[in-house]
Design a protein around this motif. Sequence first.
Motif, PDB file in Angstrom:
ATOM      1  N   ARG A 152       7.750 -11.322   3.543  1.00 53.22           N
ATOM      2  CA  ARG A 152       7.958 -10.393   2.424  1.00 53.22           C
ATOM      3  C   ARG A 152       8.937 -10.962   1.398  1.00 53.22           C
ATOM      4  NH1 ARG A 152       7.473  -6.653   7.087  1.00 53.22           N
ATOM      5  NH2 ARG A 152       5.410  -5.702   6.833  1.00 53.22           N
ATOM      6  N   THR A 172       0.070  -3.038   6.341  1.00 51.03           N
ATOM      7  CA  THR A 172      -0.935  -3.100   5.281  1.00 51.03           C
ATOM      8  C   THR A 172      -0.623  -4.109   4.191  1.00 51.03           C
ATOM      9  OG1 THR A 172       0.158  -1.260   4.135  1.00 51.03           O
ATOM     10  CG2 THR A 172      -1.618  -0.701   5.658  1.00 51.03           C
ATOM     11  N   ASP A 173       0.648  -4.573   4.107  1.00 54.43           N
ATOM     12  CA  ASP A 173       0.974  -5.548   3.067  1.00 54.43           C
ATOM     13  C   ASP A 173       0.757  -6.981   3.528  1.00 54.43           C
ATOM     14  OD1 ASP A 173       3.098  -5.371   4.850  1.00 54.43           O
ATOM     15  OD2 ASP A 173       4.597  -5.890   3.336  1.00 54.43           O
ATOM     16  N   LEU A 174       0.310  -7.150   4.780  1.00 54.81           N
ATOM     17  CA  LEU A 174       0.048  -8.475   5.314  1.00 54.81           C
ATOM     18  C   LEU A 174      -1.432  -8.651   5.623  1.00 54.81           C
ATOM     19  CD1 LEU A 174       2.994  -8.866   7.873  1.00 54.81           C
ATOM     20  CD2 LEU A 174       2.953  -9.484   5.445  1.00 54.81           C
ATOM     21  N   VAL A 175      -1.936  -9.843   5.387  1.00 55.59           N
ATOM     22  CA  VAL A 175      -3.284 -10.214   5.843  1.00 55.59           C
ATOM     23  C   VAL A 175      -3.125 -10.773   7.258  1.00 55.59           C
ATOM     24  CG1 VAL A 175      -5.287 -11.683   5.471  1.00 55.59           C
ATOM     25  CG2 VAL A 175      -4.048 -10.728   3.505  1.00 55.59           C
ATOM     26  N   THR A 176      -3.852 -10.207   8.207  1.00 56.98           N
ATOM     27  CA  THR A 176      -3.729 -10.613   9.612  1.00 56.98           C
ATOM     28  C   THR A 176      -5.075 -11.063  10.155  1.00 56.98           C
ATOM     29  OG1 THR A 176      -1.870  -9.131  10.045  1.00 56.98           O
ATOM     30  CG2 THR A 176      -3.159  -9.826  11.946  1.00 56.98           C
ATOM     31  N   HIS A 201      -0.613 -14.513  10.124  1.00 58.68           N
ATOM     32  CA  HIS A 201      -0.312 -13.574   9.044  1.00 58.68           C
ATOM     33  C   HIS A 201       0.133 -14.311   7.775  1.00 58.68           C
ATOM     34  CE1 HIS A 201       0.292 -10.699  12.435  1.00 58.68           C
ATOM     35  NE2 HIS A 201       1.014 -11.677  12.947  1.00 58.68           N
ATOM     36  N   TYR A 202      -0.223 -13.751   6.633  1.00 59.49           N
ATOM     37  CA  TYR A 202       0.387 -14.153   5.366  1.00 59.49           C
ATOM     38  C   TYR A 202       0.396 -12.926   4.460  1.00 59.49           C
ATOM     39  CZ  TYR A 202      -4.585 -14.884   4.198  1.00 59.49           C
ATOM     40  OH  TYR A 202      -5.934 -14.728   4.038  1.00 59.49           O
ATOM     41  N   HIS A 203       1.250 -12.943   3.443  1.00 60.98           N
ATOM     42  CA  HIS A 203       1.410 -11.762   2.607  1.00 60.98           C
ATOM     43  C   HIS A 203       0.191 -11.569   1.709  1.00 60.98           C
ATOM     44  CE1 HIS A 203       3.222  -8.785  -0.067  1.00 60.98           C
ATOM     45  NE2 HIS A 203       4.122  -8.600   0.898  1.00 60.98           N
ATOM     46  N   LYS A 204      -0.199 -10.313   1.547  1.00 65.41           N
ATOM     47  CA  LYS A 204      -1.376  -9.988   0.734  1.00 65.41           C
ATOM     48  C   LYS A 204      -1.220 -10.466  -0.707  1.00 65.41           C
ATOM     49  CE  LYS A 204      -3.459  -6.229   1.764  1.00 65.41           C
ATOM     50  NZ  LYS A 204      -3.814  -4.795   1.949  1.00 65.41           N
ATOM     51  N   ALA A 205       0.018 -10.465  -1.214  1.00 62.85           N
ATOM     52  CA  ALA A 205       0.256 -10.882  -2.597  1.00 62.85           C
ATOM     53  C   ALA A 205       0.515 -12.379  -2.717  1.00 62.85           C
ATOM     54  CB  ALA A 205       1.450 -10.108  -3.170  1.00 62.85           C
ATOM     55  N   LYS A 206       0.485 -13.106  -1.621  1.00 61.95           N
ATOM     56  CA  LYS A 206       0.778 -14.531  -1.639  1.00 61.95           C
ATOM     57  C   LYS A 206      -0.337 -15.294  -2.339  1.00 61.95           C
ATOM     58  CE  LYS A 206       2.877 -18.360  -0.103  1.00 61.95           C
ATOM     59  NZ  LYS A 206       4.232 -18.756  -0.549  1.00 61.95           N
TER      60      LYS A 206
END
Length: 295
Positions: A136, A153-157, A271-276
């Motif tokens: 984050r 929900t803010d992470l892509v898993t 995991h990586y951040h959805k906004a990354k």
Amino acid sequence: MELRQLRTFMTTVKLLSFTKAANTLGYAQSSVTNQIQSLEEELGTMLFERLGKQIKLTKDGEHLYNYADQILKLADEAKDHIGNSLVPRGSLTIGTPESLCSYRLPRIFQEFRSRYPEVELNIRFDTSIVYRDHLRKNTVDLVFSLGVPSLETDLVTHVLFEEQMAVIAAPAHPLAKKSTVIPADLNGQALILTEPGCSYRQLFDSILTQAGVKPASAMGVSSNEVIKRFVCDGWGIGFLPQITVQQELLAGQLVALPWAGPAFNIKAQMHYHKAKWLSPALKAFIDVTLAMIPF
């Protein structure tokens, strides 16, 4: 405030020496000193305490370090993105538990490095809770974890595979003679476990708490190898991914207790951040990982 000054500041923090920072960056020492002083004048605060030849970050310096790290990462991402390079390059910082790094990920790292030698991989060890915070804050690019499937929900898993877990003991331990072991059998037992922030430690603690189990003691250890050594020496019961103790089980140094309690349902996840922004290097790493499942 210039990127050049922030890079000089970050290098100085990592080396804790103006002289070493100057040598690393190819500057004269006076240039490093001037850049730091310019930052301090602009911000109106001291970034370093000077104690003779030694330097130490002030509280304001620590705050700037966190911002500078993010600013420089974003600047590098912008450069890669705008340059629209199709060749993965630059660096990636990967967070991972020790067990995955030691036993599951080496093939991934080796394959990725052979395909993309221009990308520098930096590996960090910590607990999954800490790594999610790093995602984050954009201080790591991607995280592997072991635990129950993530619902954030803010992470892509990506759930990669189920990791078999083992409740372990020394062969001479009284519980090693039982045909089945349930949570109640751990009442009054000494436990040798991973650190409290570890996700599968939290799951194990939760199972015991729900069963009303009160261990005699619980020791938190950050190293799997030390946990195995202590359990082998009869200090108590351990709980680790089975792959990490496979060699000791085959050698008869440890036994996996016949667990008949609730299923652990531990999943290896990425995991990586959805906004990354998925740089070419990060996208390539994700693709290589998913292509090699199971590993």
